[in-house]
Design an enzyme around this catalytic site. Structure first.
Site, PDB file in Angstrom:
ATOM      1  N   GLU A 206     -29.440  18.220 -16.357  1.00 14.10           N
ATOM      2  CA  GLU A 206     -30.832  18.451 -15.957  1.00 14.10           C
ATOM      3  C   GLU A 206     -31.820  18.077 -17.070  1.00 14.10           C
ATOM      4  O   GLU A 206     -31.528  18.233 -18.255  1.00 14.10           O
ATOM      5  CB  GLU A 206     -31.012  19.925 -15.596  1.00 14.10           C
ATOM      6  CG  GLU A 206     -32.418  20.302 -15.139  1.00 14.10           C
ATOM      7  CD  GLU A 206     -32.596  21.793 -14.909  1.00 14.10           C
ATOM      8  OE1 GLU A 206     -33.561  22.171 -14.220  1.00 14.10           O
ATOM      9  OE2 GLU A 206     -31.785  22.586 -15.441  1.00 14.10           O
TER      10      GLU A 206
ATOM     11  N   LYS B 119     -36.203  19.417  -7.587  1.00 10.98           N
ATOM     12  CA  LYS B 119     -35.686  20.784  -7.657  1.00 10.98           C
ATOM     13  C   LYS B 119     -36.588  21.722  -6.860  1.00 10.98           C
ATOM     14  O   LYS B 119     -37.804  21.752  -7.055  1.00 10.98           O
ATOM     15  CB  LYS B 119     -35.621  21.220  -9.120  1.00 10.98           C
ATOM     16  CG  LYS B 119     -35.043  22.616  -9.349  1.00 10.98           C
ATOM     17  CD  LYS B 119     -35.012  22.912 -10.840  1.00 10.98           C
ATOM     18  CE  LYS B 119     -34.450  24.289 -11.149  1.00 10.98           C
ATOM     19  NZ  LYS B 119     -34.453  24.559 -12.608  1.00 10.98           N
TER      20      LYS B 119
ATOM     21  N   CYS C  14     -29.576  23.140 -11.056  1.00 13.41           N
ATOM     22  CA  CYS C  14     -29.548  24.360 -11.870  1.00 13.41           C
ATOM     23  C   CYS C  14     -29.774  25.634 -11.045  1.00 13.41           C
ATOM     24  O   CYS C  14     -28.905  26.040 -10.275  1.00 13.41           O
ATOM     25  CB  CYS C  14     -30.558  24.227 -13.005  1.00 13.41           C
ATOM     26  SG  CYS C  14     -30.233  25.337 -14.413  1.00 13.41           S
TER      27      CYS C  14
END
Length: 264
Positions: free
Chosen positions: A43, A113, A147
């Site tokens: 990430e 995300k 994540c």
């Protein structure tokens, strides 16, 4: 069908964007010596996961630098690249964006995300995404989240109901919650009966140490690879021929009862 996957567990330098782009190229050149089919990055490898007011200046405008680099590397080595994620600037907003590039160097999918990590005030600096994505690499149905997204099983199941055999999770996950990282990724692989490749960063974000411990899991949740806590490039092989047999033995998708699930 067997495929070799390279996990690029990178020590990301916070704020040193040029160094990080150069280092990604180094790691890719190391990984391709083993002729993998897919490369996977962590990430926010361009800036580090460090939400600050400086992000608009450091973020990749429209993702142009990232897409150019990953496309060149993918085409040069005829390899698929799951580009982890990078901080991108679009319409004066910063996004945490993943780019997926095929062997021809074409960007075939991108994902912002969705879930901001509020304990780090990510939502104050990054714009959240609003769509899942699904794509094919060498005819394998794939998807990814980033994540903190892994803590939300609804989003993963939303995509896997469309058919997913290989899932990716780039992250910068801290050592203090390493056990969560291992358990959550393993649970997502088991409950969705898919191969899962979770690539974490290592090194430090200020005083916080990233855990590393990147994972390659099979649909039973068994570890094919479990890396340490330092920078490392590792190659694992998945055998997709086992997936159908596993799903026949315990058919969770057939046995679901969505008419009684209420998630709102």
């Amino acid at each position: 069908m067997k495929k070799k996957i390279a996990l690029l567990q990178m020590d990301v330098t916070v704020g040193d964007v040029d160094r990080n782009y150069y280092h990604v190229e180094e790691l890719v050149e190391t990984a391709v010596k083993e002729s993998p089919d897919i490369l996977v990055l962590p990430e926010t490898w361009n800036t580090g996961f460090y939400p600050t007011d400086h992000l608009p200046q450091e973020a990749d405008k429209n993702g142009e630098r990232t897409q150019t680099l990953l496309s060149q590397l993918a085409k040069k080595h005829a390899v698929n690249i799951v580009g982890g994620s990078v901080a991108t600037l679009r319409d004066n907003k910063v996004y945490n964006t993943s780019y997926i590039v095929n062997r021809e160097g074409t960007v075939i999918s991108q994902y912002d995300k969705i879930h901001s990590f509020t304990p780090a005030k990510e939502e104050k600096f990054f714009q959240g995404g609003e769509q899942t994505h699904r794509f094919y690499l060498d005819e394998i149905p794939c998807s990814s989240v980033t994540c903190y997204d892994i803590r939300f099983p609804e989003i993963i199941r939303t995509t896997t109901l469309q058919g997913v055999d290989l899932f990716f999770v780039p992250a910068q996950w801290p050592t203090m919650r390493q056990r969560h990282w291992e358990i959550l990724n393993t649970a997502r692989a088991i409950e969705n009966q898919m191969f899962l490749c979770a690539v974490n960063a290592c090194g430090y974000i200020g005083k916080i140490k990233c855990a590393g411990n990147s994972l390659l899991l099979d649909p039973w949740g068994d570890e094919l690879l479990h890396l340490g806590d330092s920078e490392e490039v590792a190659i694992g092989t998945i055998d997709l021929s086992v997936t159908d047999d596993i799903r026949r033995k315990i058919n969770v998708f057939r046995d679901r009862k969505p008419n009684i699930y209420h998630l709102d």
